[in-house]
Structure formats: structure tokens, C-alpha cells
Enzyme design. Structure first.
Site: not given
Length: 226
Positions: A45, A136, A140, A166, A208
Site C-alpha cells: 500500500d 479506492c 475504503y 478510514y 481493489e
């Protein structure tokens, strides 16, 4: 009135639900995720964020007005200088140094994902760029909100920080802003153009899922290649 992003959300609902049910994601919530899988994720990441920041830079170049250009430029700056620093601090808790993060070799999935996004950014319109970028951030936020409802997830000693980040209002505001931008950019487009945006959105949503799965299995390549 239904928006374009309502259409996008319907198109990826089964994919995103599979993400929510993936053992990596459920493991973040109930604390059962193997630490080595999370460490692998942190490293992949980290290098993903480098290309993610480039997406914001290219969006700033393609933006139609000064305000939007400035916002995308600010997002690039905050990704490189704030989010990545927080990432380094979090990784350090797992014994991963900055040097180790920056020496990370990209996995096949990471290479495929970011290459696809950057191709959309370089070759496509701003709308195409945002449609490739949006899954993304948006997914998230959705993951963070759902995990925050799991008892003990916000306070878990290892993964609580991830869930708090998040599921936060601050991160949600970024997701909402990008969703609004996507809807504005979709205005006036014909069905062929909208289908193209939807294609990018669906494809990066699939990537993802592949990213989570890759991290869970600590997989560099899908088959044994030395």
C-alpha cells in the site's frame, strides 16, 4: 433524482460486498487478520500511494478551473507529506522501517492496478481519471464505516488505528468530494461516454478486491516465477 454515482454503486455492489466479506477485511474488524498479511499489505500500500499521488497531480493538470486544480494539487501534497508519513509511523509499530517500505518490490497486482489507473489518467479525460481513482477512496470509506460498527474494532491494539482512519469524518469528506466531482463531470455525457466511465470504475473495483486478496495471501505473483 438518481445520480451517475448511484449507477456506479449499483454496478459494483456485488464486488464491493465480496470485499466486505473477504477474510482480510473481516480480519481487520475482528482482529483475526494474520500480522504478516497486514505487514505485506502495508508495504504494498505504501508504494501504491506513490502512484495514487500521481493521479492527483495529473487531475490537477486536467482540471477545468483553478479551484478544482488547487484542490487536486493539495490532495497530492497531503498524500505525499501527511498520509505517507502516517503510513510510515504506523508501519514502524510493526517493525517496518522507512527504508524497508521504500525498498518494497511491487506485486503483480499492485503493478497491474496502478498501471491501469495511470493509463486512464494519461490517455483519458479528467472524468475517466476520476472514475478510475474513485473506487479506492470510496470503497475504503465504506469498509471503514462498516468495520467501525464491529464491537472492539475501533480500539483494537493493532488494527484499530486503520479502522479509525478510514471511518473518520475527514476521510469521508474526501470521498464525498470525489463522488460529487464524478457526478459533475458526468453531466452532459452521452451513454457511450458514461459506459466508458463505468468500465473504469468497475475494473478498478475488481482490482481493489484483488489487492486485498493478494495481501491476504502475501502473493507477489500469481504463479511461481523467479
Amino acid at each position: 433524482m438518481a445520480t451517475f454515482t448511484d449507477r456506479l454503486l449499483r454496478s459494483v455492489a456485488p464486488i464491493w460486498e465480496r470485499v466486505h466479506q473477504h477474510p482480510f477485511v473481516t480480519g481487520l474488524g475482528d482482529g483475526t487478520l494474520p500480522v504478516e498479511s497486514f505487514k505485506f499489505y502495508l508495504k504494498q500500500d505504501y508504494i501504491y500511494l506513490i502512484d495514487y499521488a500521481k493521479m492527483f497531480a495529473l487531475a490537477s493538470v486536467k482540471a477545468y478551473d483553478l479551484e478544482m486544480s488547487a484542490r487536486f494539487a493539495a490532495l497530492q501534497e497531503s498524500t505525499l507529506n501527511m498520509e505517507m508519513e502516517l503510513h510510515r509511523q504506523y508501519a514502524a509499530r510493526f517493525g517496518i522501517s522507512r527504508e524497508e517500505l521504500e525498498a518494497t518490490e511491487p506485486s503483480f497486482v499492485m503493478l497491474g492496478y496502478t498501471s491501469y489507473m495511470l493509463r486512464a489518467a494519461h490517455q483519458g479525460s479528467l472524468a475517466e481519471l476520476v472514475s478510475a481513482l474513485l473506487p479506492c477512496t470510496w470503497s475504503y470509506w465504506e469498509i471503514g464505516k462498516r468495520l467501525a460498527q464491529v464491537e472492539g474494532a475501533l480500539d483494537h491494539e493493532l488494527y484499530g488505528e486503520w479502522v479509525r482512519m478510514y471511518s473518520s469524518d475527514e476521510f469521508g469528506q474526501l470521498a464525498i468530494w470525489l463522488i460529487d466531482i464524478m457526478n459533475k463531470l458526468a453531466e452532459g455525457k452521452n451513454e457511450q461516454e458514461l459506459a466508458r466511465l463505468e468500465e473504469y470504475f468497475v475494473n478498478t473495483s475488481k482490482m481493489e478486491y484483488m489487492f486485498w486478496d493478494m495481501a491476504y495471501r502475501e502473493e507477489m505473483w500469481p504463479c511461481a516465477i523467479n
